[in-house]
Design a protein around this motif. Structure first.
Motif, PDB file in Angstrom:
ATOM      1  N   ILE A 255      36.228  44.718  46.983  1.00  0.00           N
ATOM      2  CA  ILE A 255      36.771  45.478  48.130  1.00  0.00           C
ATOM      3  C   ILE A 255      37.863  46.456  47.724  1.00  0.00           C
ATOM      4  O   ILE A 255      38.146  47.397  48.448  1.00  0.00           O
ATOM      5  CB  ILE A 255      37.315  44.538  49.240  1.00  0.00           C
ATOM      6  N   ASN A 256      38.480  46.225  46.564  1.00  0.00           N
ATOM      7  CA  ASN A 256      39.475  47.202  46.151  1.00  0.00           C
ATOM      8  C   ASN A 256      38.835  48.386  45.441  1.00  0.00           C
ATOM      9  O   ASN A 256      39.452  49.433  45.267  1.00  0.00           O
ATOM     10  CB  ASN A 256      40.550  46.543  45.288  1.00  0.00           C
TER      11      ASN A 256
ATOM     12  N   HIS B  42      35.651  49.306  46.653  1.00  0.00           N
ATOM     13  CA  HIS B  42      34.944  49.890  47.805  1.00  0.00           C
ATOM     14  C   HIS B  42      35.578  49.384  49.099  1.00  0.00           C
ATOM     15  O   HIS B  42      35.053  48.467  49.729  1.00  0.00           O
ATOM     16  CB  HIS B  42      33.460  49.479  47.785  1.00  0.00           C
TER      17      HIS B  42
ATOM     18  N   ALA C 206      35.012  38.835  45.559  1.00  0.00           N
ATOM     19  CA  ALA C 206      35.096  39.872  46.591  1.00  0.00           C
ATOM     20  C   ALA C 206      36.369  40.698  46.456  1.00  0.00           C
ATOM     21  O   ALA C 206      36.366  41.894  46.757  1.00  0.00           O
ATOM     22  CB  ALA C 206      35.031  39.230  47.977  1.00  0.00           C
ATOM     23  N   VAL C 207      37.462  40.077  45.991  1.00  0.00           N
ATOM     24  CA  VAL C 207      38.714  40.819  45.832  1.00  0.00           C
ATOM     25  C   VAL C 207      38.500  42.016  44.908  1.00  0.00           C
ATOM     26  O   VAL C 207      38.947  43.133  45.182  1.00  0.00           O
ATOM     27  CB  VAL C 207      39.839  39.903  45.300  1.00  0.00           C
ATOM     28  N   GLY C 208      37.766  41.796  43.821  1.00  0.00           N
ATOM     29  CA  GLY C 208      37.468  42.908  42.924  1.00  0.00           C
ATOM     30  C   GLY C 208      36.620  43.973  43.594  1.00  0.00           C
ATOM     31  O   GLY C 208      36.815  45.169  43.363  1.00  0.00           O
TER      32      GLY C 208
ATOM     33  N   THR D 285      34.908  44.679  39.562  1.00  0.00           N
ATOM     34  CA  THR D 285      35.714  45.897  39.702  1.00  0.00           C
ATOM     35  C   THR D 285      34.974  47.106  39.107  1.00  0.00           C
ATOM     36  O   THR D 285      35.519  48.198  39.073  1.00  0.00           O
ATOM     37  CB  THR D 285      37.080  45.761  39.013  1.00  0.00           C
TER      38      THR D 285
ATOM     39  N   ARG E  68      34.637  38.235  38.207  1.00  0.00           N
ATOM     40  CA  ARG E  68      35.635  39.016  38.938  1.00  0.00           C
ATOM     41  C   ARG E  68      35.885  40.349  38.250  1.00  0.00           C
ATOM     42  O   ARG E  68      36.011  41.392  38.895  1.00  0.00           O
ATOM     43  CB  ARG E  68      36.979  38.260  38.982  1.00  0.00           C
ATOM     44  N   ALA E  69      35.974  40.287  36.913  1.00  0.00           N
ATOM     45  CA  ALA E  69      36.218  41.520  36.163  1.00  0.00           C
ATOM     46  C   ALA E  69      35.057  42.492  36.368  1.00  0.00           C
ATOM     47  O   ALA E  69      35.264  43.678  36.620  1.00  0.00           O
ATOM     48  CB  ALA E  69      36.414  41.202  34.684  1.00  0.00           C
TER      49      ALA E  69
END
Lengths: 315, 239
Positions: B104-105, B107, B100-102, B155, B151-152
């Motif tokens: 939300i940054n 979107h 999710a970290v990827g 993004t 994760r990659a």
């Protein structure tokens, strides 16, 4: 269903707590008010230390900025204390923002060192600018309400503490809260995933400082006397101990720690100021052996119990 | 014009020149392998492209615009994602939150239920759907590498940089992984820049291979030409 039930329990607990001072004497009401001040301090310090991994030693100093700003405005300029509280909050936010921009780019230990220095400088300035701050004598300030009443202060502090907790809760559960935790876990990986690490830290530090400023300003107008004790390192380490012992990085931890340690310190007050030292030692031991504090121990115990139950039910 | 281009990229650590005037190009839509003996400067080059390090000299251009000198998070937002050779999961967060970290940054306005759905999709893509609620620190090494890829991807990169993702896999798993990366490239229209020690995998997957040795570009070309080149053999095996 479970979430709704939890909400009802929470509402009931807050209502019961709100009714509590009616059954208590003035002294115990005072302890509750001071505890609520520490809830604000510990919860806002936890936002920074627990959720972004940045340790500030200037949290008590920011409370001091809020207290002195509001107090001096009231005494020297006759400003209404409520407006003073808002001004103190804002000033703490501005100082937090500027200090944050200065040292959060460097990361690591630099925020700790800078805030430690800042805290000491503020202390020296307050002690020496006698004309303005009245130094160690303390600055007498007006109260928030015309007629002094512990009950009224209790509800003011309860409301302020709930606002503080709501701000913290909202931040850590919003998308930005994921970024906070990502930065704490691994800032290089966070940056590689598009997290603006410096911005996240400055935001957390500014909000955390502003909340400390608000707590300090309210506290000053409650005590009616602002002394350098508010922005002291003693106070800082008490807040640190409360957060660490209660549970760093958990929502309930600082609340438990603040009430637990404040009530405890009233009982051991007879032994002088050594209680801060004792709490510091306990906090060290907790940080080493139970880094999630009381909340972590409780969660661990519950997880093991559930596991044992599941194992018992399996065959 | 290639999607990613480097000109005279150099980096010194103290007196040691980890990279010395490297020119390279990664063409859009291709898989480009980056090989070389240990200490050749491969990961340093990746760190420079991804913004974890600034080059001492030289420039890197992505899609025609200079990116060297930008901070890592801005390079990520331009469309470059990387994995780490030694995986760097957010250990205390669940796999779902890691991904999710990827998201939300990329979107910031997405609500929680939306990013949860999307994150679950990326986890499913790498076969970690069952671990969505598991804290990342509890994954094994291979699962952690998969999480890095998820994760990659989250993004939404145009260029995916893989740093030794095949370590610890057996022969059959390597085959599957190579197929997976190629399929991923085709399906998402990605460009892949790939450091790998497993030579056989690079031979199969890459259209072009760059060979680094002691901080300089030894040669580049199609995989078959590269492995049979005496200079490359010399660099790997010595005299």
């Amino acid at each position: 269903m479970k979430a709704i039930a939890k909400r009802w329990w929470l509402g009931a607990a807050v209502a019961a707590f709100a009714a509590l001072p009616w059954t208590l004497g003035v002294y115990h009401q005072h302890i509750l008010i001071v505890s609520l001040f520490y809830v604000m301090m510990a919860a806002s310090w936890n936002l920074l230390a627990g959720y972004t991994g940045q340790v500030s030693f200037g949290h008590a100093a920011f409370a001091g900025i809020g207290a002195y700003a509001s107090g001096i405005l009231a005494v020297k300029a006759g400003v209404n204390p409520w407006i003073g509280v808002a001004a103190g909050t804002l000033l703490a936010a501005v100082f937090g923002f500027l200090l944050g921009i200065l040292c959060l780019k460097l990361g690591g230990i630099y925020l700790s060192l800078t805030t430690l220095g800042f805290s000491e400088i503020l202390h020296i300035v307050i002690n020496n600018e006698y004309e303005i701050t009245r130094g160690t004598m303390g600055l007498q300030v007006p109260g928030l309400i015309a007629e002094y009443s512990k009950l009224a202060y209790f509800y003011i502090f309860l409301a302020a503490a709930l606002v503080t907790l709501a701000v913290v809760h909202r931040l850590i559960h919003a998308n930005i809260g994921l970024n906070f935790r990502a930065v704490q876990n691994d800032e290089r990986a966070a940056a590689a995933l598009g997290v603006d690490v410096v911005r996240v830290r400055v935001l957390a530090f500014t909000v955390s400082s502003a909340l400390a400023g608000m707590a300090g300003a309210l506290y000053g107008h409650y005590l009616l006397l602002i002394t350098p004790q508010i922005p002291s390192l003693d106070q800082q380490f008490l807040v640190l101990s409360m957060t660490v012992i209660g549970g760093l990085g958990s929502f309930a931890g600082p609340i438990i720690g603040a009430f637990g340690l404040e009530i405890l310190s009233e009982y051991i007050r007879a032994y002088g100021e050594y209680h801060v030292l004792a709490f510091g030692l306990v906090a060290l031991i907790v940080a080493r052996f139970a880094p999630r504090g009381v909340v972590g121990i409780w969660n661990g115990w519950r997880a093991r119990r559930d596991l044992a139950r599941a194992a018992g039910a399996a065959p | 014009m290639a999607l990613l281009e480097g000109h005279g990229v150099s980096r010194a650590f103290g007196g040691v020149r980890a990279l010395d005037g490297v020119d390279f190009a990664v063409e859009a839509g291709t898989i480009v392998g980056l090989i070389g003996p240990n200490g050749a400067g491969k990961t340093t080059l990746f760190n420079i492209v991804a913004g974890a390090l600034a080059p001492s000299q030289g420039t890197v251009r992505f899609d025609g615009r200079q990116i060297s000198g930008l901070p890592a998070y801005r390079i990520c937002r331009r469309g470059i994602a990387r994995t780490f050779q030694v995986t760097r999961p957010f250990g205390e967060m669940t796999c779902l939150e890691n991904v999710a970290v990827g998201i939300i940054n990329r979107h910031p306005a997405l609500g929680q239920s939306e990013w949860q759905d999307r994150a679950a999709g990326f986890l499913a893509e790498v076969g970690l759907e069952a671990q969505a609620r598991t804290a990342a620190k509890h994954l094994n090494v291979i699962q952690k590498k998969r999480l890095e890829i998820a994760r990659a991807l989250a993004t939404e990169p145009r260029l995916l940089m893989l740093d030794e993702v095949l370590g610890g896999l057996n022969t059959q798993e390597i085959q599957e992984a190579v197929g997976f990366i190629r399929e991923l490239r085709d399906r998402r229209g990605l460009t892949v820049f790939w450091i790998e020690h497993v030579m056989g995998a690079i031979m199969q997957a890459a259209e072009k291979v760059l060979v680094l040795d002691q901080g300089t570009l030894l040669m580049e070309g199609p995989p078959a030409a590269v492995v049979s080149d005496p200079r490359v053999v010399h660099a790997y095996l010595g005299d």
